[in-house]
Structure formats: C-alpha cells, structure tokens
Design an enzyme around this catalytic site. Structure first.
Site, PDB file in Angstrom:
ATOM      1  N   ASP A  60       8.287  28.890 -31.877  1.00 29.46           N
ATOM      2  CA  ASP A  60       9.335  29.235 -32.827  1.00 29.46           C
ATOM      3  C   ASP A  60       8.701  29.083 -34.211  1.00 29.46           C
ATOM      4  OD1 ASP A  60      11.954  29.638 -33.939  1.00 29.46           O
ATOM      5  OD2 ASP A  60      12.022  27.475 -34.294  1.00 29.46           O
TER       6      ASP A  60
ATOM      7  N   CYS B  36       0.844  -1.192   0.000  1.00 33.31           N
ATOM      8  CA  CYS B  36       0.000   0.000   0.000  1.00 33.31           C
ATOM      9  C   CYS B  36       0.879   1.242   0.000  1.00 33.31           C
ATOM     10  CB  CYS B  36      -0.950   0.018   1.200  1.00 33.31           C
ATOM     11  SG  CYS B  36      -0.079   0.142   2.780  1.00 33.31           S
TER      12      CYS B  36
ATOM     13  N   CYS C 192      41.377 -16.737 -16.367  1.00 33.34           N
ATOM     14  CA  CYS C 192      40.448 -15.940 -17.195  1.00 33.34           C
ATOM     15  C   CYS C 192      39.085 -15.848 -16.514  1.00 33.34           C
ATOM     16  CB  CYS C 192      40.285 -16.582 -18.574  1.00 33.34           C
ATOM     17  SG  CYS C 192      41.795 -16.715 -19.530  1.00 33.34           S
TER      18      CYS C 192
ATOM     19  N   ASP D   3      16.452  26.215 -29.554  1.00 29.05           N
ATOM     20  CA  ASP D   3      15.628  26.995 -28.632  1.00 29.05           C
ATOM     21  C   ASP D   3      15.781  26.526 -27.190  1.00 29.05           C
ATOM     22  OD1 ASP D   3      14.266  28.572 -30.706  1.00 29.05           O
ATOM     23  OD2 ASP D   3      13.402  26.663 -31.290  1.00 29.05           O
TER      24      ASP D   3
END
Length: 790
Positions: A495, A16, A86, A688
């Site tokens: 614009d 909840c 490795c 812009d």
C-alpha cells in the site's frame, strides 16, 4: 450454539516428542477440541467449544494419559466481606470458573487462596469476578516475590543429579576396571555393594521413568521413559540374577551391569539438566519484554497521589508520571508537556514530544517533564501486553515442517523396541549363541541411544529463538507457520500511504515572499483540509492575522479576507491569470507527485507552494534490499497513475496498479497468486484488511499502538521498511537452523542404532550420546541469537 474459547495450558511430565504427539492426538479426538502441544515450551494451545466440552474434561484427558496440567496458586487480599455468607459466595463463584481447581476464602484475615490453571484464566479475571460481586480484591505483594516454578524444577533436577552422580561414581570406576584392567578394592567389586549403590538410583531417582513408562503403556503408547525403563531395568535385574548366582558358588565370576543402569540414569539426568537450562535461554525474549513493564504507578485518588501496583491501575485513572519513570499503562496526556523515549516500540532513538491530547504507550520512558495522563488501556489490553501475547503465541505454535518430526516420533519408539528385540535374538541365537551378556549389551545400547527427544525439539526450539529474536528487532511473527513461510516470498505488494510514504502531507517546496507566507498561513489556519494542516505546521512561529469571510471552494481552494486583503489559495485553473511566471516550476513539482497551490493576494499571484506525502527516508534502500533478494515489488494505490508512477520511480517499485479502491486490492493480490507467486501484502492492518487476509503473508506496518497486530501474520513495529528484508533473512536463517537440527537429530539415531545393534557401542556410551543429542539440538538453536541479520 457453539461457544468458542482459547486457552494455553502448561503440561508437565512430557519427556520427548512421543509424549506431545500422544497428548495432541488424544485431545483432538475430543468433540469440539483443536489442540497443538509444544514440547520445549511445555504448553498446550487449545481451541475448544465450551458448549461441548469444559476445561475439567480436557484436564482429565491429559491426566488420564499420565501427564499433569500446570497449576499455580495465587493469594488475594479481599475487602468488603461482613459475614460467612460473603466468603461462601465468593468461594462458590470462583470454584465454578473455568480453570479454577480450588478456591478458599478466609473471612477472618480477609484473604483468598485460589489454585488455578494458568492460561485458562488470569489473576485479573478472578479479581474482576470478585469485584462483580461487590467486593474488592488485589494481588498480595508477596506473590511477586515467589520463585518461579521453572527455577524450582531446575534446582530439584540439580539435586537429583548430584545424588545420582555421587552414587554412580564408584560404579563408574568398576567399568574402567573392566576396560583397563585396573585393580580396585574388593568392596567395589562386590555385587551386593554395587547393588546397594545402584538401587536408589534405579528406583528412587529413576522412579520418574517407571511412572512415565507405566502411564504411557497403560494408554497404549510409548515414549522415552519406556526405552529408559526397559534398558536400565534389563541391566539392573540381570545383574541381580548374576549376584544371586554367586551365592553358594564362590568361584563364579558374575557379569554385573549395575554401573550401566546407574550411569545411564545419571547421564540422562545430566542431559535433561543442561537441556532445561538451555531451553530457559530460548525464552529470554519474553523475559526481556516482561522486564520492560513498569511495576508501580502513581495514581491520583481523592486528590492524593498514591503508589499502587501497575495491575491495580484502572481505565480512566489519572496517573502522574515523573521524569525518568516508565509510563505504566497506555493513555493520553491530560496535563503537562514532556518528551518520551519510544525506542522499545518504534526503534526510533530520538525522544518524541508529547503534550495534552497526545497518546502515551505503557513501558516507554518519560524523559524530561512531569505529566498527568488518563489511563485508557490497562493490564492485558496495553500495547506491550499485546506484543507479549503475540510472541508467546508464536513460540507456542507449530511450523508445518514440524509435522514431519511428529509423524516420525509417533512410530519411533515401537520400532526401536522391535529393533532391540531383533538385535537380542540375533546375538543370542546366531552371532554368539548362548552369550546372554553380549546379547543384552547390544539390545540395551539400542534402547538407550534411540530417543526421539532431539527430534521433537529440533523445530520448536528454533521457532522460539527465531520469534524471540524477531521481537527484539521489532518483527512480530504471529505463528511458526508464518516464520517458516516468509523466506518463500517472491512478490511483495505495498500500500502507498503510510507504508512507502509517511502518511502525513508536508510542505516540500515554496516560492513565496515573507509577506505572502504570513497571509497564506493565516488564511489556511481556518481550513480543516489535510493540506491546510501541513501548511500551517510549516511555520508555527508566524503570528496569525485576523481572518474574515473564510470560504472553502471544493475542487478549487480557499478564499478569505486577511487583515483587509483578499487571499486566494488554490489550483492554477481557478486563478485564471497571472500564473505564467510559475507554471514551469509547478509542472516540475507535479511530475514529482507533489500537489501545487498558487497563492494570490488582492488579485496578484505572488507565488506557489508544494505539499506532498513524503516518501520514508529508508524506503529506497529498504526496497533495494528486497530487490537484491529477487523479490518482485508491486504498489497498489488509490492515487492517480501519474502520482503513483512518480513514487514508484523514486523507490524502485516494479509494477504499479493505481486508482484502486480498497475492496479491489484483495482481487489484485489473488491475481498475482494465480500466476504462481508467493505473495505478501504490506499495509496498515486496518484499511487493507481484505488484501492482508488474501495474501500468503499479511504484513501490518506501523507502531504498536496504531496497528492491528492481532490480525496480521507479521507485524513490523515502528514502520521501518528496513525490517522487511530482515524478516525475510530471519525466516531463512531459522529454516536453515531447523534443517540442521533435524539432520543431527536423525543422524544420531540413524547412525547410532545400527552401531549399537552391531555391538560396537557400550550401553553407557549410548546413554551419553542420547542424553547430549537433545542438548546439541537446543544449543544449535541458541546459535540463532548470535546470528547477524543483515
């Protein structure tokens, strides 16, 4: 020195809003951590300073609170290993990585099994670490065939629900027997038989509530688990005591509430099951976007074409794409021609022609030609991955309106426990002195009807559905706060170039004979000016004549010798004479914000041509819809006043601010805000940027490939201005839906608690009401998917 990082962690065990609020508060107390926890998504969005805290600390804090961090396991094929050194090296590096719980590398079968936290790092990150060590790694094919954790959890919930239902059904009959005087077999009324049925439900199936309650209480908090555990335990243990009282006292009529505890747990499980299914539907937008991705790619390696999983495609790979196939990654065409269905990005139904040098976007569909492309963006860098990332971020974010619900839920459970204690005392001491069953019923009913689950789900489920619906329409809200704020807009600043207009000059009008057109286009083909590109694109069918002595005169035009004739193209002032026949027409075109050029052959003016950045076809109707919403429209442009006013008249702009350099646009946005306006700035998302940042809502408009969707508050894919009005409408519809959810969530509790305290609500009915309150809220949120956005 700070090292800022961001992760999205899956959090398990939340039931909840009290849970999510508790986790969020605790994480935010950690130095360098800023966290937001989303209950329905079961995600924690965390920004942290890696120099102050690491992921292990964050995970430990969450687990200390009694919750879990979602973990996943991935199996990798690893090649290139030659010895144990490795495999040990790979293990060591992976185990040091933030987000890795445990990594085991098997040298013999060349595989690696890694347990990790999704969101803290990705499979690609792990593969990159292995490759950096000099080995090769790839995702095992079987990984993609695994059933998702969410589906497994729903299946598990369903199984528990069935068992709980089967055990509770006989007990439910005893409840009806009490209510309606039904005659039942003596066995069903036996307290020990009822106890045998109720005990597995209470302590096996219901163990999750005890565990959750313990973890919360240990951390000095309380959630739904506390309420359920208290209520059902009171009913169960009171019944046990009543059963014991029958021993040696055959005439005693026990007051048994085994059915109350068992049926309550069953109803809660039923509600949670339905809730999980409904919540799964709220994320359909993400699932739909993921389904758009190609699964495999045909990569040319060592002269041969091989099929590989799309996540193995690397930058600069050459990929073969056949007709009908999905383009696997973002890149450019290097060989061939085709047309591509880009409707998933731009909404444009017509296929777009593509040839060498042009861009291709992953997940769009190749229609009718085989091409070779060079991969430029793969994996998480593709346009679709960016869109998915934005939608996930939005669905995981919190809208400001949710803060109210968080505050309420934080105090809710302790208050409810207090009310239940008071109700018990009033009934036992005043209303029905000494009547323990009645007092118990009232207090249990209060405990079980009051759950903050619905309150916690009210806002985020609507945000999830709203942002998902927006994504399907081509509207990307970056966060819930932006989805909430958009409906408040009263001013939108545009614009001009590339937003209201197409951003590409086109020939709009021409008054020239065919011979003059041939000489004009031949001469302009030598110019690099944007207007020249528009002219040469006007008639691609014309064969070019030989050109000599080409010269561009700044501010005037061009001059060249074409097939022996002197050609001049430029301004009226430069032509000096012979323009009179065309001046009136030129003036009319210029009033329409078009650039007019005169064309002269061997000293004779042969006509005029007009070029303009055309207004988008939908601009006028789209801006009218915004006007109808009483939104003030402003245009900021670097163009001259005359051109700007002509465009404004054409599309219905209210206010024009012309001859503005890019760095001044933010200033004009701020001036509008100082007037008390709620301002959005619409631009290309790059040039812009200052104005977009200054605005209350920064809106980037364009296609997913050429717009900075990561930096905008809201992105309109495809550049369709009609979506601006829809974005406002969708925000409004979402906010209406959130208010409805909050009303019903608060109504359930504010109405239910007093009724329960007055003894007018049986505990099992209270449990049913509580269980289905969450389902009703989520279901109401899902109604958004069916709402039509005008």
């Amino acid at each position: 020195m700070s090292e800022e990082k961001h992760v999205n962690l899956g959090v398990t065990g939340m039931t909840c809003a009290a849970c999510s609020t508790r986790i969020e508060k605790s994480l935010n107390k950690m130095e360098g951590v800023n966290a937001q926890v989303n209950l329905p998504m079961e995600k924690a969005s965390i920004d942290y300073d890696a120099s102050s805290v690491n992921m292990d600390d964050i995970e430990a804090r969450i687990e200390k609170l009694g919750y879990g961090v979602e973990k996943d396991t991935v199996e990798l094929d690893i090649s290139g290993m030659t010895c144990a050194a490795c495999s040990n090296r790979i293990e060591k590096v992976l185990n040091k990585a933030d987000g890795v719980e445990n990594a085991t590398v098997n040298l013999a079968n060349e595989t690696g099994t890694i347990e990790y936290r999704p969101g803290a790092l990705s499979v690609d990150d792990m593969i990159a670490k292995i490759k950096k060590l000099g080995y090769d790694a790839a995702l095992r094919a079987s990984e993609e065939e695994k059933q998702s954790n969410k589906e497994k959890e729903i299946t598990k919930q369903k199984q528990k629900l069935i068992v709980s239902g089967l055990l509770s059904a006989p007990l439910l009959l005893t409840m009806f027997a009490h209510l309606f005087g039904m005659q039942l077999p003596a066995l069903l009324m036996n307290p020990w038989f009822q106890m045998a049925l109720a005990t597995p439900v209470q302590f096996v199936i219901g163990w999750t509530f005890y565990r959750g309650a313990y973890n919360n209480l240990r951390n000095k908090s309380a959630n739904m688990d506390v309420l359920v555990a208290l209520g059902t335990s009171a009913a169960y243990f009171y019944s046990v005591v009543e059963g014991i009282r029958t021993i040696g006292n055959p005439g005693y009529e026990p007051h048994l509430y085994f059915e109350t505890s068992a049926v309550l747990i069953t109803l809660i499980l039923l509600g949670k099951y339905f809730e999980a299914i409904a919540k799964g539907r709220t994320t359909q937008a993400i699932s739909g976007l993921l389904e758009l991705q190609a699964k495999e790619a045909s990569v040319v390696r060592d002269g041969e074409t091989v099929q590989v999983p799309v996540d193995q495609v690397q930058v600069d790979d050459i990929v073969l794409v056949r007709p009908g196939e999905k383009i696997p990654v973002d890149g450019i065409v290097v060989e061939g021609e085709t047309s591509v269905d880009e409707s998933m990005l731009t909404g444009e139904a017509l296929p777009v022609g593509k040839s060498a040098g042009e861009t291709l976007t992953g997940s769009t569909i190749n229609k009718n030609g085989t091409v070779k492309m060079k991969a430029k963006k793969v994996g998480e860098d593709t346009a679709l991955a960016g869109i998915i990332r934005v939608v996930e971020q939005a669905q995981g974010s919190k809208a400001p309106i949710q803060r109210m619900a968080d505050v309420i839920s934080g105090y809710f459970v302790p208050i409810v426990v207090g009310i239940a204690v008071v109700a018990f005392g009033v009934w036992f001491g005043i209303v029905a002195p000494g009547d323990l069953p009645l007092a118990l019923e009232a207090s249990i009913a209060v405990l079980v009807i009051a759950c903050p689950c619905a309150l916690g789900l009210a806002t985020p489920t609507s945000i999830m559905v709203g942002t998902g619906k927006g994504a399907e329409m081509g509207i990307l809200y970056k966060g819930g706060e932006h989805l909430e704020s958009t409906h408040k807009l009263d001013t939108i600043v545009f614009d001009k170039t590339g937003t209201i207009t197409k951003g590409e000059p086109e020939v709009t009008d021409i008054e020239l004979d065919e011979e003059a057109i041939e000489y004009l286009i031949s001469a302009e083909s030598y110019s690099e000016h944007p207007l020249a590109e528009a002219i040469t694109a006007y008639r691609k069918d014309i064969d070019r004549k030989p050109v000599e002595n080409f010269e561009a005169i700044p501010g005037a035009g061009i001059r060249a010798t074409v097939a022996g004739k002197t050609v001049r193209v430029g301004t009226k002032k430069w032509m000096e004479e012979g323009t009179a026949d065309y001046e009136e027409q030129a003036a009319r075109w210029e009033e329409e914000a078009k650039t007019v050029m005169f064309v002269e052959l061997d000293g004779e003016v042969r006509g005029i041509i007009a070029v303009a950045d055309q207004v988008k076809p939908e601009a006028e109707s789209a801006l009218k819809k915004l006007h109808d919403k009483n939104i003030h429209l402003v245009m900021l442009t670097g163009d001259n006043e005359k051109t700007a006013q002509a465009i404004a008249r054409q599309v219905g702009i209210d206010t024009v601010i012309a001859e503005v350099v890019p760095e001044e646009k933010a200033f004009h946005v701020e001036q509008l805000q100082k007037e008390g306006r709620h301002v959005a700035m619409v631009g290309d998302g790059i040039n812009d940027a200052p104005a977009l940042a200054a605005a209350d809502i920064g809106i980037a408009i364009g296609t997913g490939t050429d717009v900075a969707i990561e930096t905008a508050d809201l992105t309109i894919l495809g550049g369709d201005l009609e979506l601006l009005s829809k974005a406002v409408d969708l925000s409004n519809l979402t906010m209406q839906n959130i208010r409805q959810n909050l009303f019903w969530a608060l109504f359930y509790n504010s109405a239910g608690i007093p009724i329960a305290a007055l003894g007018l609500l049986a505990p099992w009915l209270a449990g049913a009401a509580m269980a289905f309150s969450s389902v009703s809220v989520v279901s109401n949120s899902l109604r958004l998917r069916r709402k039509k956005v005008a």
